[in-house]
Design an enzyme around this catalytic site. Sequence first.
Site, short mmCIF file in Angstrom:
data_model
loop_
_atom_site.label_atom_id
_atom_site.label_comp_id
_atom_site.label_asym_id
_atom_site.label_seq_id
_atom_site.Cartn_x
_atom_site.Cartn_y
_atom_site.Cartn_z
N ASP A 1 34.47 56.06 40.70
CA ASP A 1 35.06 54.71 40.04
C ASP A 1 34.18 54.22 39.65
O ASP A 1 33.87 53.33 40.52
CB ASP A 1 36.17 54.50 40.13
CG ASP A 1 36.61 54.22 39.40
OD1 ASP A 1 36.45 53.24 38.44
OD2 ASP A 1 38.11 53.31 39.58
N ASP B 1 37.54 58.29 36.98
CA ASP B 1 36.88 58.44 37.95
C ASP B 1 35.67 59.76 37.15
O ASP B 1 36.19 60.62 36.71
CB ASP B 1 37.15 59.85 38.65
CG ASP B 1 37.83 58.84 39.80
OD1 ASP B 1 37.14 57.97 40.88
OD2 ASP B 1 39.22 57.72 39.32
N TYR C 1 41.89 47.86 51.08
CA TYR C 1 42.12 48.39 49.66
C TYR C 1 41.49 48.86 48.59
O TYR C 1 40.49 47.18 48.38
CB TYR C 1 43.44 48.23 49.49
CG TYR C 1 43.87 48.44 47.86
CD1 TYR C 1 44.71 50.47 48.09
CD2 TYR C 1 43.95 48.29 47.15
CE1 TYR C 1 44.28 51.19 47.24
CE2 TYR C 1 44.03 48.82 45.87
CZ TYR C 1 44.43 50.82 45.56
OH TYR C 1 44.47 51.22 43.99
N LYS D 1 42.35 54.33 45.71
CA LYS D 1 42.42 55.35 45.77
C LYS D 1 41.78 56.12 45.82
O LYS D 1 40.46 56.28 45.14
CB LYS D 1 43.84 56.20 44.70
CG LYS D 1 45.52 55.90 46.06
CD LYS D 1 45.23 56.08 47.16
CE LYS D 1 46.40 55.91 47.71
NZ LYS D 1 46.79 55.65 48.86
#
Length: 363
Positions: free
Chosen positions: A10, A52, A227, A230
Site C-alpha cells: 500500500d 494495494d 499498527y 493490515k
Amino acid sequence: MITLSVVKADVGGYVGHSSMHPDIIDKAKESLEREKRSGLLIDFHVTRCGDDLQLIMTHGLGVDNERVHKLSWDTFLECTQVAKKLKLHGAGQDLLRDAFSGNIRGMGPGVAEMEFEEREAETIIIFMADKTSAGAWNLPLYKIFADPFNTIGLVIAENMHCGFRFDVQDVKEHKRIFFNAPEEIYDMLVFIGAPSRYTVKAVYHRVTGEIASVSSTERLSLIAGRYVGKDDPVCIVRCQGDFPAVGEVLEPFTMPWLVEGWMRGSHHGPLMPVSVAESNPSRFDGPPRVIAAGFQLSGGKFVGPRDMFDDPSFDEARRQTNQIADYLRRHGPFEPHRLPLEEMEYTTMPQVMKRLEGRFENF
Ligand code: F6R
Ligand code: MG
Ligand code: MG
C-alpha cells in the site's frame, strides 16, 4: 525454470484507504516495462486490490532474487512519489524501512513467489485481498487441498488422491511444521484454525513434490511493532492436472467466512469475493475484499488476466456478505465484531488505563 513473483504494498490510498489512483498503476507499469525491456523480467502484470498495488512478475532468477526485490522496492518508491504529489492518503504507508538491503522481506511489502517448470498448460490463479490479515488464506487453502466436500478431485482423480503437504508457519515464534493431508488433518486444524498465529505458507503435491500454492505471510504489525495497516495478503495457486481444477480452487469463496481486519484492522468481517473494479472497500472501510486474477502462462508470458470473480455465480456470496456485514455492524464497539483486546492492533487501552489508574478500587 520460471519464477512467478507477486510483490504488493500500500503506497497511498484514493480516497482514504478505499481504492487506488490510476496514476499509481501507470507509474508501476512504466517502471516494470523498463525492466522487461532490459531483460530482467520475462513479463509482468500490474493490478490493485482496494488500496494495494500488486506487482505480478515472471523471470528466470529464482525466488528471493535481489534484483527482482530491488526492482519492486524501487517501483514502490517511485509510486510513493506520485502518491505524495497527489497528496493521496498514507503515501508510502507500507514501506517501513529506509534502505534496501538485499531482500524486500521484512521491509513491509508482502511477497509470494514460486519457481517451477512450466507445464504443457500452466493455469494460475492469484488471489489478492484488502482489509484483512495474512492468515485469511488458511480456510480456503484447507478446503481446496484437503476437503473432499470442496474438491471432488481428491476423491475421484487418480493424480490427486494421494493428497497434499502443507507448510504451516508460526508467525510469532518463526517456526514451521509440515503436515500431510489427509492423514494429519486433525493435528493440522489445531493450528491453522488459529490463523492470527499459524499461517499456511505453501502447499505441495505429495507424490511429485511440485509446489501447488504459496502465500504472503508477512505480518506488518510484527515487523513494525505497532499498527501500520493490515497485511492485505496474496496467494498463488496452480490449477488443473495434478492440482485442483479452477472451479475447485474458486469454490471456497462462495462462503463469505469471517476474517480479521475491516475498519482500523480491529474487527471481524466477512470476506467478499469481487471483480477488480469492485475492490473498493468503502462501507466502514470494508467489508474486506478478495479478487482473483486467472492466467495461462506461455513461456513465462502472461496470457490474461481473466477476472475470475466477475461472475454472477458469486452474487449470492456477495449478498450474504452484506447481510453478515449488517448483522456484525449492529454490535458496534462490542466483541466479537471488535477483535479481542490482545488481537487489536489499534487501541487506546494503554492511554485510557493510565489516565484512570487512580480510580480503580479493590472490591
Ligand atoms: C484498515 C484501514 C483503515 C484505516 C482507517 C484509519 O486496514 O486501512 O480502516 O485504519 O481508515 O486510517 P488512518 O489512521 O490512516 O486515518
Ligand atoms: Mg491503506
Ligand atoms: Mg490495503
